[in-house]
Design an enzyme around this catalytic site. Structure first.
Site, PDB file in Angstrom:
ATOM      1  N   ALA A  30      96.388 -18.985 -99.643  1.00 27.37           N
ATOM      2  CA  ALA A  30      95.383 -18.358 -98.791  1.00 27.37           C
ATOM      3  C   ALA A  30      96.002 -17.117 -98.153  1.00 27.37           C
ATOM      4  O   ALA A  30      97.224 -17.028 -98.027  1.00 27.37           O
ATOM      5  CB  ALA A  30      94.953 -19.351 -97.719  1.00 27.37           C
ATOM      6  N   GLY A  51      97.050 -22.537-101.657  1.00 26.73           N
ATOM      7  CA  GLY A  51      95.714 -22.392-102.227  1.00 26.73           C
ATOM      8  C   GLY A  51      95.743 -21.876-103.662  1.00 26.73           C
ATOM      9  O   GLY A  51      94.828 -22.144-104.445  1.00 26.73           O
ATOM     10  N   GLU A  89     102.224 -25.455 -97.491  1.00 26.32           N
ATOM     11  CA  GLU A  89     101.457 -25.279 -96.262  1.00 26.32           C
ATOM     12  C   GLU A  89     102.147 -25.875 -95.045  1.00 26.32           C
ATOM     13  O   GLU A  89     102.070 -25.340 -93.937  1.00 26.32           O
ATOM     14  CB  GLU A  89     100.063 -25.913 -96.406  1.00 26.32           C
ATOM     15  CG  GLU A  89      99.097 -25.137 -97.307  1.00 26.32           C
ATOM     16  CD  GLU A  89      99.190 -25.529 -98.773  1.00 26.32           C
ATOM     17  OE1 GLU A  89     100.206 -26.128 -99.185  1.00 26.32           O
ATOM     18  OE2 GLU A  89      98.238 -25.229 -99.525  1.00 26.32           O
TER      19      GLU A  89
HETATM   20  C1  3H9 Z   1      97.294 -21.956 -97.934  1.00 20.62           C
HETATM   21  O1  3H9 Z   1      97.310 -21.580 -99.065  1.00 20.62           O
HETATM   22  C2  3H9 Z   1      96.221 -22.840 -97.397  1.00 20.62           C
HETATM   23  C3  3H9 Z   1      95.405 -23.528 -98.466  1.00 20.62           C
HETATM   24  O2  3H9 Z   1      95.948 -24.774 -98.811  1.00 20.62           O
HETATM   25  C4  3H9 Z   1      94.026 -23.856 -97.994  1.00 20.62           C
HETATM   26  C5  3H9 Z   1      93.064 -22.756 -97.826  1.00 20.62           C
HETATM   27  C6  3H9 Z   1      91.740 -23.216 -97.356  1.00 20.62           C
HETATM   28  N1  3H9 Z   1      99.181 -14.257 -97.362  1.00 20.62           N
HETATM   29  O3  3H9 Z   1     107.952 -13.119 -98.963  1.00 20.62           O
HETATM   30  P1  3H9 Z   1     107.842 -11.749 -99.539  1.00 20.62           P
HETATM   31  C7  3H9 Z   1     103.161 -11.095 -98.088  1.00 20.62           C
HETATM   32  S1  3H9 Z   1      98.479 -21.472 -96.817  1.00 20.62           S
HETATM   33  C8  3H9 Z   1      99.353 -12.995 -96.962  1.00 20.62           C
HETATM   34  O4  3H9 Z   1     108.555 -10.658 -98.848  1.00 20.62           O
HETATM   35  P2  3H9 Z   1     109.145 -12.762-101.903  1.00 20.62           P
HETATM   36  C9  3H9 Z   1     104.414 -11.044 -97.241  1.00 20.62           C
HETATM   37  O5  3H9 Z   1     104.109 -11.061 -95.874  1.00 20.62           O
HETATM   38  C10 3H9 Z   1      99.541 -20.411 -97.744  1.00 20.62           C
HETATM   39  N2  3H9 Z   1     100.471 -12.284 -97.208  1.00 20.62           N
HETATM   40  O6  3H9 Z   1     108.245 -11.739-101.085  1.00 20.62           O
HETATM   41  C11 3H9 Z   1     105.018  -9.742 -97.692  1.00 20.62           C
HETATM   42  O7  3H9 Z   1     104.305  -8.707 -97.049  1.00 20.62           O
HETATM   43  P3  3H9 Z   1     105.007  -7.351 -96.605  1.00 20.62           P
HETATM   44  C12 3H9 Z   1     100.489 -21.165 -98.590  1.00 20.62           C
HETATM   45  C13 3H9 Z   1     101.445 -12.893 -97.887  1.00 20.62           C
HETATM   46  O8  3H9 Z   1     109.099 -12.290-103.290  1.00 20.62           O
HETATM   47  C14 3H9 Z   1     104.688  -9.710 -99.174  1.00 20.62           C
HETATM   48  O9  3H9 Z   1     103.579 -10.599 -99.341  1.00 20.62           O
HETATM   49  N3  3H9 Z   1     101.387 -20.235 -99.258  1.00 20.62           N
HETATM   50  C15 3H9 Z   1     101.334 -14.211 -98.331  1.00 20.62           C
HETATM   51  O10 3H9 Z   1     110.446 -12.972-101.217  1.00 20.62           O
HETATM   52  C16 3H9 Z   1     105.806 -10.152-100.065  1.00 20.62           C
HETATM   53  O11 3H9 Z   1     106.285 -11.424 -99.631  1.00 20.62           O
HETATM   54  C17 3H9 Z   1     102.609 -19.939 -98.764  1.00 20.62           C
HETATM   55  O12 3H9 Z   1     103.037 -20.477 -97.774  1.00 20.62           O
HETATM   56  C18 3H9 Z   1     100.133 -14.915 -98.044  1.00 20.62           C
HETATM   57  N4  3H9 Z   1      99.937 -16.185 -98.450  1.00 20.62           N
HETATM   58  O13 3H9 Z   1     108.401 -14.173-101.797  1.00 20.62           O
HETATM   59  C19 3H9 Z   1     103.405 -18.926 -99.528  1.00 20.62           C
HETATM   60  N5  3H9 Z   1     102.473 -14.558 -98.989  1.00 20.62           N
HETATM   61  O14 3H9 Z   1     105.517  -6.782 -97.869  1.00 20.62           O
HETATM   62  C20 3H9 Z   1     103.958 -17.893 -98.602  1.00 20.62           C
HETATM   63  C21 3H9 Z   1     103.251 -13.461 -98.955  1.00 20.62           C
HETATM   64  O15 3H9 Z   1     103.924  -6.592 -95.946  1.00 20.62           O
HETATM   65  N6  3H9 Z   1     104.676 -16.855 -99.294  1.00 20.62           N
HETATM   66  N7  3H9 Z   1     102.654 -12.455 -98.290  1.00 20.62           N
HETATM   67  O16 3H9 Z   1     106.102  -7.766 -95.672  1.00 20.62           O
HETATM   68  C22 3H9 Z   1     105.931 -17.021 -99.777  1.00 20.62           C
HETATM   69  O17 3H9 Z   1     106.516 -18.082 -99.728  1.00 20.62           O
HETATM   70  C23 3H9 Z   1     106.600 -15.815-100.362  1.00 20.62           C
HETATM   71  O18 3H9 Z   1     105.973 -14.685 -99.819  1.00 20.62           O
HETATM   72  C24 3H9 Z   1     106.554 -15.713-101.899  1.00 20.62           C
HETATM   73  C25 3H9 Z   1     107.131 -14.350-102.332  1.00 20.62           C
HETATM   74  C26 3H9 Z   1     107.413 -16.846-102.477  1.00 20.62           C
HETATM   75  C27 3H9 Z   1     105.158 -15.824-102.409  1.00 20.62           C
END
Ligand code: 3H9
Length: 711
Positions: free
Chosen positions: A67, A106, A129
């Site tokens: 999400a 998500g 999450e």
């Molecule tokens: C969910 O999904 C709820 C659902 O179950 C239900 C819904 C109803 N949203 O970390 P990075 C941005 S909860 C918005 O530096 P990497 C991040 O801020 C979600 N932005 O890169 C950064 O921005 P900026 C569950 C996001 O390669 C840029 O992307 N998911 C999101 O080291 C690059 O990220 C998670 O918890 C997001 N969801 O790692 C996953 N994710 O460049 C959370 C990232 O402006 N994300 N951004 O600073 C991660 O674990 C890591 O970002 C990921 C990439 C592994 C994906």
């Protein structure tokens, strides 16, 4: 394209297959535009008489990272992710999700709602999450247990860990792996194969992973029992376990409904706000002016001066990152001890069966030691970790200046000394920087990057690049006594000592701080680290201390008796026979009483709330001063420092975020009330007063470009 919905989701026809591409760079987070675009695209494809199958892919290197976390806390806009997932699952044509890179939260739930999953080898799948104070809210708690069984699903959701593609295949989370880096091609191949075999939709709601009810129930109970230890005070882990119980007990649609309700409760919780703040703050801290302005210098080898606990930990950290390390010590004996300290870490890992003796040998082949500084002549970066004394450190830097090649980065691991003064003894102050590791340096995440006046921007950029390589969380700090962390720590430790002298016991203070969410309280922490360290600092500062400032001597009384904590068997607590859990010590209580009597202080009662309010007020007030002076770039840098280096509970977002959530007017009112007793210690930070007067919070200073304190 002008319509954001169209831009975020594209459909293209490939013979009988429609490919739906989700495009919301950098990680294709499920924003409102993605949700509505995906729903419309699925409906159109399902209704399309010429289409026989659907493939969903993410644009670029990721499927979907979940999400859009930036939308949380704003009013929800339909369609919700669960609605979209249900529509995907209901599709009358087979739907294949083709995964590459991140398929998280998500994103994975979209994939689980699809009928088939193929993953490229670089895919990372997870339901993380929980790390954001949430639970899967788009069917994850109901579909994952059906697909992979309750034990594996609970593990995935409670740990938040990422699986690689092979692990996901083994668990049955994906059906097939594909080579290469073209998710669309992999999805089309998979769809073609399934169509050729006459496959229709296969819905996760019908999967039989919960058929063995007894096994599922046992896993749920084991998970619940584990939470008491691992998830103290956290909301969402318990909700995840409840949701899996519902998935087991209730019809699919009812379990989904309850999942949604519980998810919304998590969204509304302050823990979610704290954890998501921490997530973004840990990414914002990387955005410092020097890292933007300059390219890092290449680092292919590292030198470490000093083989004590700190030096050895730093060496291990660099070795673990694959770097060759040269350690320098003053004589053969000290060098042997340094090497032994490094080996001890790897022997511990062998003992725990985390690595093999061969692994250790491979790492140690990159290690060399010398008693001659000349051994550092060729390294790209040196970290000095010798005894914390300015003259000793100056001497080391003169040696480094003499032997190191031009352009080498010269770093000091000092935790409070004046790095400008250290840099000044070299002919190359532009190359000198502070790299303040925390003990144990190979484990603790925080790295304060301390930026002296004359350092070159590319040296700062190099330090940030090194932190990434060492898997540390770097925070930029300015030069002052204690930088960000230890400077603020000194203040709230003082506040704790004042409470002690005024009537609270060490046990009460520690318990209140633990109940707030810290792993241990301040007195337990001193016993762990060794009371002699603080004692040496107090003696060093005695001559310059403000004679009007309140000074509590209780800790000195303990140290004079040689009670330094765990290593001496007693400190603030007793540790009989080498135990690590302290017991209350009546003799310490008697010393505290005697000191109170000596000063004529009648002990008064402190509630746990009183204790936490004072402790936090001292922390926040000094934090505001550190921000106003530019020692920390933004309040969020203080938050990241305390979460990663000082045990501040992550779900509270850090001290500055906590202050925002409590409300700055209340924090300021507390400080003013405490100032009635001790106006010198409790001087409100001018920045805090200005923010309250302007009706603003610390968060308003967090955005780099307009981080101007109010006038
Ligand atoms: C969910 O999904 C709820 C659902 O179950 C239900 C819904 C109803 N949203 O970390 P990075 C941005 S909860 C918005 O530096 P990497 C991040 O801020 C979600 N932005 O890169 C950064 O921005 P900026 C569950 C996001 O390669 C840029 O992307 N998911 C999101 O080291 C690059 O990220 C998670 O918890 C997001 N969801 O790692 C996953 N994710 O460049 C959370 C990232 O402006 N994300 N951004 O600073 C991660 O674990 C890591 O970002 C990921 C990439 C592994 C994906």
């Amino acid at each position: 394209m002008s319509n954001p919905t169209e831009a975020a989701v594209r459909s293209s026809r490939h013979g009988e297959v429609i490919v739906i591409t989700l495009a919301n760079p950098p990680v294709n987070a499920i924003s409102h535009a993605v949700r509505s675009g995906l729903l419309a695209a699925i409906e159109a494809a399902d209704a399309d008489p010429d289409a026989r199958a659907i493939v969903i892919v993410g644009e670029g290197a990721n499927f979907v990272a979940g999400a859009d976390i930036r939308e949380f806390g704003r009013p929800p806009q339909p369609p919700s992710v669960p609605e979209v997932c249900n529509r995907i699952e209901a599709c009358a044509k087979p739907v294949v999700a083709a995964l590459r890179g991140a398929a998280l939260g998500g994103g994975l739930e979209i994939a689980l709602a699809a009928h088939y999953r193929v993953a490229l080898r670089d895919a990372r799948l997870g339901l993380p999450e929980v790390l954001l104070g949430l639970m899967p809210g788009a069917g994850g708690t109901v579909r994952a247990p059906r697909l992979i069984g309750a034990p594996a699903a609970l593990d995935l959701m409670l740990s938040g860990r990422h699986l690689d593609a092979a692990q996901a295949l083994k668990l049955g989370l994906v059906d097939q792996l594909a080579d290469g880096d073209d998710a669309q091609a992999a999805g089309l191949a998979d769809a073609a194969e399934r169509l050729a075999r006459g496959a229709g939709p296969r819905r996760s709601r019908d999967a039989q992973g919960l058929a063995d009810r007894a096994a599922a129930q046992a896993a749920i109970e084991a998970a619940r029992a584990g939470l008491a230890k691992s998830a103290r005070g956290l909301l969402s882990p318990g909700k995840i376990v409840d949701a899996v119980q519902n998935a087991l007990d209730l019809p699919f649609d009812e379990a989904l409904k309850l999942e949604r309700q519980a998810f919304l409760e998590c969204i509304a919780s302050p823990q979610r706000a704290g954890l998501i703040h921490a997530f973004f703050a840990e990414r914002e801290v990387l955005k410092v002016p020097e890292a933007r302005a300059a390219a890092p210098r290449p680092i292919a080898s590292v030198g470490v001066v000093g083989g004590g606990t700190m030096g050895a930990g730093i060496a291990v950290s660099a070795l673990d990152a694959g770097l060759p390390v040269v350690m320098v010590e003053r004589d053969a004996e000290a060098l042997a001890r340094g090497r032994a300290n490094v080996e001890k870490v790897y022997d511990g890992l062998i003992h725990k069966q985390r690595i093999t003796a061969d692994d250790k040998a491979t790492v140690m082949a990159r290690y060399s030691g010398s008693t001659d500084y000349a051994a550092l002549a060729a390294v790209d970066l040196v970290i000095e970790a010798v005894y914390e004394n300015l003259d000793v450190k100056k001497d080391v830097f003169q040696q480094l200046d003499r032997v190191c090649k031009r352009g080498a980065v010269l770093a000091t691991n000092t935790s409070y000394l004046d790095i400008d003064a250290i840099a000044a003894v070299t002919a190359r102050p532009q190359d000198v920087i502070g790299l303040h590791f925390f003990s144990p340096a190979n484990i603790m995440k925080l790295l304060e990057i301390v930026v002296p006046a004359k350092v070159a921007p590319d040296v700062v950029a190099t330090a940030f690049a090194l932190a990434k390589r060492l898997k540390k969380v770097p925070v930029r700090a300015g030069v002052c006594d204690g930088f960000i962390g230890n400077r603020i720590l000194a203040r709230y430790r003082e506040a704790a000592e004042y409470m002690l002298e005024d009537g609270a016991s060490p046990q009460q203070i520690d318990a209140a701080v633990r109940d707030f969410g810290y792993p241990m309280g301040p007195f337990q922490m001193i016993d762990l680290a060794g009371g002699d360290i603080g004692w040496a600092t107090r003696k060093r500062k005695a001559a310059t201390r403000d004679p009007k400032a309140r000074y509590v001597e209780i800790a000195d009384r303990l140290c004079e008796r040689g009670w330094f904590g765990q290593k001496t068997g007693r400190g603030w607590y007793l540790y009989p026979q080498g135990t690590r859990t302290g017991q209350a010590d009546p003799e310490v209580a008697a010393i505290i009483d005697a000191e109170r009597s000596k000063k004529g202080i009648p002990p008064r009662a402190f509630s746990a709330e009183d204790i936490v309010r004072r402790y936090l007020a001292a922390m926040v007030n000094e934090g505001a001063k550190v921000v106003a002076e530019g020692i920390a770039l933004r309040p969020l840098d203080v938050d990241v420092t305390f979460i990663n280096g000082y045990g501040f509970p992550r779900h509270r977002g850090g001290p500055m975020k906590y202050a925002d959530m409590v409300g700055l007017p209340r924090i300021l009112a507390d400080i003013r009330a405490f100032a009635q007793e001790d106006p010198l210690f409790w001087q409100p930070a001018p920045l805090l007063e200005q923010l309250v007067a302007a009706g603003r919070d610390f968060a308003s200073l967090n955005h780099n470009d307009h981080a101007q304190p109010p006038r």
